[in-house]
Design an enzyme around this catalytic site. Structure first.
Site, PDB file in Angstrom:
ATOM      1  N   SER A   1      18.802 -74.787 -31.798  1.00 44.16           N
ATOM      2  CA  SER A   1      19.357 -73.880 -30.788  1.00 44.16           C
ATOM      3  C   SER A   1      20.565 -73.108 -31.321  1.00 44.16           C
ATOM      4  CB  SER A   1      19.784 -74.676 -29.553  1.00 44.16           C
ATOM      5  OG  SER A   1      18.729 -75.485 -29.107  1.00 44.16           O
TER       6      SER A   1
HETATM    7  C1  LIG Z   1      14.615 -76.361 -29.198  1.00 47.25           C
HETATM    8  S1  LIG Z   1      14.086 -77.788 -30.059  1.00 47.25           S
HETATM    9  C2  LIG Z   1      15.490 -78.837 -30.020  1.00 47.25           C
HETATM   10  C3  LIG Z   1      16.638 -78.336 -30.766  1.00 47.25           C
HETATM   11  C4  LIG Z   1      17.579 -79.461 -31.085  1.00 47.25           C
HETATM   12  N1  LIG Z   1      18.374 -79.816 -29.957  1.00 47.25           N
HETATM   13  C5  LIG Z   1      18.413 -79.091 -32.285  1.00 47.25           C
HETATM   14  O1  LIG Z   1      19.649 -79.107 -32.217  1.00 47.25           O
HETATM   15  O2  LIG Z   1      17.803 -78.794 -33.312  1.00 47.25           O
HETATM   16  C6  LIG Z   1      13.061 -78.651 -28.880  1.00 47.25           C
HETATM   17  C7  LIG Z   1      12.515 -79.959 -29.390  1.00 47.25           C
HETATM   18  O3  LIG Z   1      11.880 -80.626 -28.306  1.00 47.25           O
HETATM   19  C8  LIG Z   1      10.750 -81.300 -28.813  1.00 47.25           C
HETATM   20  N2  LIG Z   1       9.853 -81.622 -27.707  1.00 47.25           N
HETATM   21  C9  LIG Z   1       8.987 -80.812 -27.053  1.00 47.25           C
HETATM   22  N3  LIG Z   1       8.337 -81.479 -26.092  1.00 47.25           N
HETATM   23  C10 LIG Z   1       8.794 -82.765 -26.142  1.00 47.25           C
HETATM   24  C11 LIG Z   1       8.504 -83.943 -25.394  1.00 47.25           C
HETATM   25  N4  LIG Z   1       7.612 -83.957 -24.408  1.00 47.25           N
HETATM   26  N5  LIG Z   1       9.177 -85.065 -25.720  1.00 47.25           N
HETATM   27  C12 LIG Z   1      10.096 -85.096 -26.708  1.00 47.25           C
HETATM   28  N6  LIG Z   1      10.406 -84.011 -27.451  1.00 47.25           N
HETATM   29  C13 LIG Z   1       9.766 -82.856 -27.165  1.00 47.25           C
HETATM   30  C14 LIG Z   1      10.180 -80.312 -29.810  1.00 47.25           C
HETATM   31  O4  LIG Z   1       9.289 -80.928 -30.706  1.00 47.25           O
HETATM   32  C15 LIG Z   1      11.456 -79.790 -30.469  1.00 47.25           C
HETATM   33  O5  LIG Z   1      11.793 -80.534 -31.593  1.00 47.25           O
END
Ligand SMILES: C[S@@+](CC[C@H](N)C(=O)[O-])C[C@H]1O[C@@H](n2cnc3c(N)ncnc32)[C@H](O)[C@@H]1O
Length: 211
Positions: free
Chosen positions: A64
């Site tokens: 993000s």
């Molecule tokens: C925008 S990224 C997160 C960015 C993170 N906070 C960072 O600082 O890099 C969203 C993350 O949520 C994960 N994600 C999506 N659906 C999910 C779920 N149902 N359970 C756990 N993680 C999930 C994705 O694989 C991805 O790695």
């Protein structure tokens, strides 16, 4: 690029992107000044790590924008006694920012490679208060509930019920809710139920549901 250059870029990121936009929580500012964001992005885009934008981290996922990380962290009103649940470990950057501030971070990620990669980076950087789970974060992490705060960094259509349930009384949940564009919503649990407030518009990848 040398470590000093990265440090200078990080200082500028905090000044120009974060303080300048109104973030004042000193623990958030200190954490963002300390955590080496360039360690959490793929090598070939390290020089962009402190840019004012989200970046691709592979597996179709993103790290993000720094301001959004700071905004969400500040909104949770954290301190060093708190236990927090993070859904969407991703690169592990937000996780590290949280780990600088709170007692314990429980972080759930659905993509195994990302969880393992961030665990390695955190180990290298010396974090000892982060706990990892690979799986669907929609269910939270019941064994360690209740949590003083929950942060969701992928967008569901509606807030998963287990996350509300796993908040402690007085606990705060920050979650981007919607489809392509989302409202960042702050939910607070109190004795009689929940209060809910829309904060800002955001854009996150979807919270995927394998079921
Ligand atoms: C925008 S990224 C997160 C960015 C993170 N906070 C960072 O600082 O890099 C969203 C993350 O949520 C994960 N994600 C999506 N659906 C999910 C779920 N149902 N359970 C756990 N993680 C999930 C994705 O694989 C991805 O790695």
């Amino acid at each position: 690029m040398s470590e000093e250059n990265f440090e200078e870029k990080r200082r500028r990121m905090v000044g120009e992107q974060i303080k300048a936009r109104g973030i004042t929580d000193t623990s958030v500012l200190a954490a963002m000044e300390k955590v080496p964001r360039h360690e959490f992005v793929p090598d070939k885009i390290r020089s962009h790590a402190y840019n004012d934008e989200p970046l691709s981290i592979g597996e179709g996922q993103t790290i993000s924008q720094p301001y959004i990380v700071a905004y969400m962290t500040e909104a949770l009103e954290l301190d060093d006694e708190k236990k927090i649940l993070e859904i969407g470990t991703g690169s592990g950057y937000q996780t590290a920012v949280l780990a600088e501030i709170v007692k314990d971070v429980f972080s759930v990620e659905i993509i195994e490679n990302l969880s393992r990669r961030s665990r390695d980076i955190h180990a290298e950087l010396g974090y000892k208060n982060i706990h990892y789970k690979i799986g669907d974060g929609s269910y939270g992490w019941k064994e360690f509930a209740p949590f003083d705060a929950i942060i969701v960094t992928a967008a569901p259509h509606i807030t998963p019920l287990p996350l509300r349930e796993q908040l402690s009384i007085g606990g705060k949940l920050i979650v981007p809710v919607g489809d392509m564009f989302q409202d960042l919503v702050c939910i607070v649990k109190n004795k009689n139920g929940f209060t809910e407030k829309k904060l800002i518009s955001v854009r996150f990848v979807p919270l995927v549901s394998p079921h």
